[in-house]
Write a protein that holds these residues in place. Sequence first.
Motif, PDB file in Angstrom:
ATOM      1  N   ARG A 138       0.836  -1.210   0.000  1.00 12.06           N
ATOM      2  CA  ARG A 138       0.000   0.000   0.000  1.00 12.06           C
ATOM      3  C   ARG A 138       0.870   1.258   0.000  1.00 12.06           C
ATOM      4  O   ARG A 138       0.595   2.207  -0.732  1.00 12.06           O
ATOM      5  CB  ARG A 138      -0.940  -0.001   1.198  1.00 12.06           C
ATOM      6  CG  ARG A 138      -2.026   1.080   1.119  1.00 12.06           C
ATOM      7  CD  ARG A 138      -3.091   0.847   2.198  1.00 12.06           C
ATOM      8  NE  ARG A 138      -4.236   1.717   2.029  1.00 12.06           N
ATOM      9  CZ  ARG A 138      -5.246   1.487   1.191  1.00 12.06           C
ATOM     10  NH1 ARG A 138      -5.237   0.395   0.436  1.00 12.06           N
ATOM     11  NH2 ARG A 138      -6.266   2.323   1.097  1.00 12.06           N
ATOM     12  N   GLU A 167      -7.816  -2.936  -3.883  1.00  8.18           N
ATOM     13  CA  GLU A 167      -9.092  -2.385  -3.432  1.00  8.18           C
ATOM     14  C   GLU A 167     -10.207  -2.811  -4.385  1.00  8.18           C
ATOM     15  O   GLU A 167     -10.059  -2.738  -5.599  1.00  8.18           O
ATOM     16  CB  GLU A 167      -9.021  -0.864  -3.395  1.00  8.18           C
ATOM     17  CG  GLU A 167      -8.184  -0.304  -2.273  1.00  8.18           C
ATOM     18  CD  GLU A 167      -8.182   1.206  -2.243  1.00  8.18           C
ATOM     19  OE1 GLU A 167      -7.764   1.781  -1.222  1.00  8.18           O
ATOM     20  OE2 GLU A 167      -8.602   1.839  -3.250  1.00  8.18           O
ATOM     21  N   ARG A 179     -10.523  -3.095   1.260  1.00 12.37           N
ATOM     22  CA  ARG A 179     -10.554  -1.635   1.206  1.00 12.37           C
ATOM     23  C   ARG A 179      -9.252  -0.999   1.665  1.00 12.37           C
ATOM     24  O   ARG A 179      -8.857   0.038   1.131  1.00 12.37           O
ATOM     25  CB  ARG A 179     -11.718  -1.095   2.042  1.00 12.37           C
ATOM     26  CG  ARG A 179     -13.076  -1.570   1.551  1.00 12.37           C
ATOM     27  CD  ARG A 179     -14.215  -1.008   2.389  1.00 12.37           C
ATOM     28  NE  ARG A 179     -15.488  -1.482   1.891  1.00 12.37           N
ATOM     29  CZ  ARG A 179     -16.163  -0.917   0.891  1.00 12.37           C
ATOM     30  NH1 ARG A 179     -15.675   0.167   0.309  1.00 12.37           N
ATOM     31  NH2 ARG A 179     -17.314  -1.416   0.471  1.00 12.37           N
ATOM     32  N   ASP A 180      -8.644  -1.549   2.692  1.00  8.77           N
ATOM     33  CA  ASP A 180      -7.401  -0.986   3.191  1.00  8.77           C
ATOM     34  C   ASP A 180      -6.545  -2.114   3.731  1.00  8.77           C
ATOM     35  O   ASP A 180      -6.812  -3.285   3.477  1.00  8.77           O
ATOM     36  CB  ASP A 180      -7.666   0.083   4.253  1.00  8.77           C
ATOM     37  CG  ASP A 180      -8.592  -0.412   5.349  1.00  8.77           C
ATOM     38  OD1 ASP A 180      -8.661  -1.647   5.569  1.00  8.77           O
ATOM     39  OD2 ASP A 180      -9.259   0.410   5.993  1.00  8.77           O
ATOM     40  N   ARG A 186      -3.888   0.418  -3.506  1.00  6.90           N
ATOM     41  CA  ARG A 186      -4.933   1.428  -3.717  1.00  6.90           C
ATOM     42  C   ARG A 186      -5.356   1.480  -5.182  1.00  6.90           C
ATOM     43  O   ARG A 186      -4.540   1.392  -6.096  1.00  6.90           O
ATOM     44  CB  ARG A 186      -4.422   2.813  -3.325  1.00  6.90           C
ATOM     45  CG  ARG A 186      -4.156   3.035  -1.851  1.00  6.90           C
ATOM     46  CD  ARG A 186      -3.750   4.487  -1.640  1.00  6.90           C
ATOM     47  NE  ARG A 186      -3.488   4.777  -0.243  1.00  6.90           N
ATOM     48  CZ  ARG A 186      -2.302   4.634   0.343  1.00  6.90           C
ATOM     49  NH1 ARG A 186      -1.273   4.192  -0.371  1.00  6.90           N
ATOM     50  NH2 ARG A 186      -2.138   4.930   1.616  1.00  6.90           N
TER      51      ARG A 186
END
Length: 350
Positions: A138, A167, A179-180, A186
Amino acid sequence: MSVRLLVLSDTHLGFDLPMRPRVARPRRGEDFFAAFEAALAPTSRGEVDAVVHLGDLFFRSRISAALATRVFTRLAELADSGVDVFWVPGNHERSGVPRGLLLDHPRIHVFDRPRTVVLRRHGFGLALAGFPFTPSARADFRALLAATRHDKLEADARLLCLHQAVEGARVGAQEFTFRDGAEVVRGADLAATTADFLAVLCGHVHRAQVVEHDLAGHPLPAPVIYPGSTERTSSAERDEVKGFVNLGIERDGSVGPATIRWDFHPLASRPMIVLDVDPRRGGPALAVHLRSALAALAPRSIVRLRLAAPPSGDAIEVLRAASLRALAPAGMEVSVGWGQWSDNRTADPR
């Protein structure tokens, strides 16, 4: 002009395949090898220029020499036949898997570091860029992609090969969406950096899917193609179809942009069943119920017992592995979800 790729991932070879088993019971280890061979079948028919394995070739990082030899010998056979092999080391094989023999073969390309390899076939140059699974993707994705130097090599088309969650990818019956998390790429980073790629080929998520939009619904410049795993590793995957992807890169003549097409090919898998059981009925009644319920299933099913409550007394004895093997039809694998009571279910996201 065209290049044909066979894309697979998360084969988890060696799963439930001990070299020296202490207990004689049905095991799934050869199922994973059978799925692997079924996925590779198009290579023997001359339908493939290259095989791309997107990670978790093995079931864990530290494996036996016998397992490594068996798998690497097969990959070397593919390469000797003229098929290039690309491998992205996954989270299950980042450190302990011995890769020295593979690294010496001119047709086997391991993304053990950020790098780009140009595959030239039929007058067409296809650049495959990639890097191994990275827990900090990330934060580090853009730097890792730049380190592949994909933009420094001439090619007619480009693909990015990863073993990461991105994501928007989804898994599980409850549609868990990534999502994270430190390892999750991302969508914004993909949107900013992958415009020159025809597609992102990705392993790590076991459900076959194509992610084409970020979390806000904006289209990504390149589809993220997950072939998924070739066999089910968890009961959370029991309703998922497993398989591989055939991918073609084409260009009409020497001018104009290259185009991409892909097709998902399902593989046969043994039925995987979750059977709800109430151990509070007591040992003898539970044994009668289980024998009848298991006999009603397909003989080679993989069954997970989900308990309605913590067992006690003689019910515990019925649920022990040896007792379950005696109650189940030959060839059936039965296990118990200890501690996962059906009125307090938790989803396995991967």
